[in-house]
Write a protein that holds these residues in place. Sequence first.
Motif, PDB file in Angstrom:
ATOM      1  N   GLY A 161       0.952  -1.261   0.101  1.00  0.00           N
ATOM      2  CA  GLY A 161      -0.106   0.034  -0.141  1.00  0.00           C
ATOM      3  C   GLY A 161       0.910   1.367  -0.204  1.00  0.00           C
ATOM      4  N   ASN A 162       0.324   2.505  -0.223  1.00  0.00           N
ATOM      5  CA  ASN A 162       0.985   3.546  -0.234  1.00  0.00           C
ATOM      6  C   ASN A 162       1.424   3.842   1.116  1.00  0.00           C
ATOM      7  OD1 ASN A 162       1.600   6.375  -0.172  1.00  0.00           O
ATOM      8  ND2 ASN A 162      -0.167   6.964  -1.427  1.00  0.00           N
ATOM      9  N   ASN A 174       0.252   6.507   3.959  1.00  0.00           N
ATOM     10  CA  ASN A 174      -0.933   6.383   4.520  1.00  0.00           C
ATOM     11  C   ASN A 174      -0.660   5.727   5.754  1.00  0.00           C
ATOM     12  OD1 ASN A 174      -2.395   7.409   2.180  1.00  0.00           O
ATOM     13  ND2 ASN A 174      -3.030   5.484   1.560  1.00  0.00           N
ATOM     14  N   LYS A 207      -2.922   3.402   7.087  1.00  0.00           N
ATOM     15  CA  LYS A 207      -3.335   2.100   6.842  1.00  0.00           C
ATOM     16  C   LYS A 207      -2.920   1.587   5.242  1.00  0.00           C
ATOM     17  CE  LYS A 207      -7.286   2.375   9.974  1.00  0.00           C
ATOM     18  NZ  LYS A 207      -8.687   2.271  10.151  1.00  0.00           N
ATOM     19  N   ASP A 231      -3.166   0.083   1.866  1.00  0.00           N
ATOM     20  CA  ASP A 231      -4.527  -0.014   0.762  1.00  0.00           C
ATOM     21  C   ASP A 231      -4.167  -0.713  -0.518  1.00  0.00           C
ATOM     22  OD1 ASP A 231      -2.641   1.680  -0.081  1.00  0.00           O
ATOM     23  OD2 ASP A 231      -4.154   3.410  -0.209  1.00  0.00           O
ATOM     24  N   LYS A 243      -3.065  -4.450  -2.912  1.00  0.00           N
ATOM     25  CA  LYS A 243      -3.821  -5.864  -3.060  1.00  0.00           C
ATOM     26  C   LYS A 243      -2.747  -6.791  -2.879  1.00  0.00           C
ATOM     27  CE  LYS A 243      -7.629  -3.697  -5.594  1.00  0.00           C
ATOM     28  NZ  LYS A 243      -8.177  -3.571  -6.792  1.00  0.00           N
ATOM     29  N   GLY A 280      -4.289  -3.999   1.762  1.00  0.00           N
ATOM     30  CA  GLY A 280      -5.558  -3.503   1.760  1.00  0.00           C
ATOM     31  C   GLY A 280      -6.733  -4.423   1.661  1.00  0.00           C
ATOM     32  N   THR A 281      -6.430  -5.197   0.308  1.00  0.00           N
ATOM     33  CA  THR A 281      -7.235  -6.395  -0.075  1.00  0.00           C
ATOM     34  C   THR A 281      -6.578  -7.772  -0.204  1.00  0.00           C
ATOM     35  OG1 THR A 281      -8.884  -4.876  -1.053  1.00  0.00           O
ATOM     36  CG2 THR A 281      -8.787  -7.188  -1.720  1.00  0.00           C
ATOM     37  N   TYR A 318      -7.126  -3.983   5.894  1.00  0.00           N
ATOM     38  CA  TYR A 318      -7.756  -3.018   5.926  1.00  0.00           C
ATOM     39  C   TYR A 318      -9.123  -2.859   5.114  1.00  0.00           C
ATOM     40  CZ  TYR A 318      -4.042  -1.759   9.127  1.00  0.00           C
ATOM     41  OH  TYR A 318      -2.897  -1.830  10.174  1.00  0.00           O
ATOM     42  N   LYS A 319      -9.183  -3.487   3.944  1.00  0.00           N
ATOM     43  CA  LYS A 319     -10.503  -3.348   3.234  1.00  0.00           C
ATOM     44  C   LYS A 319     -11.335  -4.557   3.153  1.00  0.00           C
ATOM     45  CE  LYS A 319      -8.667   0.316   0.314  1.00  0.00           C
ATOM     46  NZ  LYS A 319      -8.743   0.895  -1.011  1.00  0.00           N
ATOM     47  N   ALA A 374     -13.045  -5.816   6.608  1.00  0.00           N
ATOM     48  CA  ALA A 374     -11.797  -5.390   7.199  1.00  0.00           C
ATOM     49  C   ALA A 374     -11.497  -6.056   8.253  1.00  0.00           C
ATOM     50  CB  ALA A 374     -11.543  -4.083   7.366  1.00  0.00           C
ATOM     51  N   ASN A 396     -13.274   1.049  11.326  1.00  0.00           N
ATOM     52  CA  ASN A 396     -12.746   2.064  10.817  1.00  0.00           C
ATOM     53  C   ASN A 396     -13.178   3.384  11.515  1.00  0.00           C
ATOM     54  OD1 ASN A 396     -11.244   0.669   8.976  1.00  0.00           O
ATOM     55  ND2 ASN A 396     -13.177   0.490   7.629  1.00  0.00           N
TER      56      ASN A 396
END
Length: 557
Positions: free
Chosen positions: A391-392, A395, A397, A399, A401, A416-417, A516-517, A540, A557
């Motif tokens: 993820g980024n 961030n 959290k 995000d 995949k 994230g996923t 997180y997703k 999540a 969240n």
Amino acid sequence: MCDIKLTLESEGKDLLMTITPVEGQPKANIKKLQTAFKLSEYSAFLLIDGAMALLLEEVAKANENDEKKENSGTSLIIAHAVDASLTVTIGPENMSVTLELTAGYGGKQIKNANVIEILKENNITKGIIKENLINIVKDGIHLQSGKSITTEIARGKASTSGKDGYIKYLVDDPADRIMCPKKLDNGNVDMRELGDLIHVKTGRKLAKLIPPTAGVNGFDVLGTITDAVSGEMSVLEESDGSSFSDENNNILIATIDGMPKHLDNSVTVNTLLEVENIDVGTGNIRFDGSIYVKGNVCEGMELSASEDIVIGGIVESASIAAGGNISIALGIIGRQVYEDNHLENNTVLQAEGDVSAQFVQYADIFAKNDIKVTQYISHSQIIVEGDLWVGNIANEKADGKVFGTSVLAGGSVRVGTLGSRCGAMTNLNLNYWVNTAEELKISASEKADKIMRRLPRIYKLLRKANNLKDENTQQIDRINQALQQHLNLLGKLNKNWLDKESTINKHLETFELSVYKSILSGVNIEVSNKTCAFKRDHEAAQVKWLENKISVEPIVN
């Protein structure tokens, strides 16, 4: 009507009520007595419960016993004046003082002098809140009798610990710059722009040691000073390619031209090889130092370095190995090929440090430390001894995949996923340390068996040598040395196994798998000897190891 008279006694503290019967007038009763008290100037006095009723009984008795029928009064104290009061409460460790003011009943009001006096009596000398002292006296004047108000009138100050010393890095780390591409004026980012600080010249300042601060002393309300704890000193050390520029060892400078790399307590500068692309024109490259590839590593190429590798473009169907970090500005694109009648990924990355990239597909990656991927990982084999983040990185959290991929992790995983809606299986195995320990156990067992088989022979030689003459002392020393080496090796094998066992237990207690997703169907998670198969989509969730089982808890969240 009878005569009711109120007078003060005991220096104005007690209120005496006197009832004198008047011939032909109605007798006194409770209501008349109460009215007389309320209308008097002493109505603020504290009335004694039942005193008026007792007075009426005394009046009745006096009338019955008065044979001469002379008009004489009967008296009784029915109320008394109560001064306003102050109560001081000193808080834990003498760090605060509260003052309670209770309004009196017709007695003396609290004045500023009374407050000062009670502070002196309780030795309260520091941290006094003057405004609160003044306000409580003012408010007490209008306070209803018997009511209380409380306020903080003094407050200590806790000592402030000094800040720890730290190392201020004066050059960027290329691995960090890879994950933060340059932002253009139009708001887009240039993924190939790695910045100007990847290469340093001799004499360039690399890091500065910032000393700790002393902190600020505190005090309690009794005036006792509490000494501050100074911050801890940090340590700046010389490393390969760097040395101190001053006698105080506060500034670290580069001693060679090369690529800087942040260490915990230092900055190392590695010899740098800089190339445009790795392709058939350059051939495979093996370099003792760091490599900076401005562009791409093309299909079929091999690249290895004893230190870090920084790549400004993509890696396509190549093999890369680094003794440090592998940092890729764009992504890793491989494909599957048939090897020994089964499909394998033709892109392999091995790093003794971290691996970072924007995306990964059809690749096998091993990292001794952490792996950070900004967008996604697909159809890959991932082995990471440390943490995995997808993820980024800007961030809080993750995000990104992860799908169609097998992950073996020795740390925490944050994505994230997890999984794919197209049915591709995604396997997440958190048994890296369990597997490593099992391999170590097998290897250690084999080595220990060899040592144990040799020991009887060594003991036999030692007994035989001890029975010979003194001229065989050298032979005895060699046998003793061999015996000691074998015993030390056996102890080291046992220690390594115990250390691994401790790492396993710590990992099971502390690891986190945070998604997180969503976790999609087709995801399998394995921890220790347990497996959790997700046959439907989940929102999540966080996966932990609790009470010897896999625990899946929703993330709110």
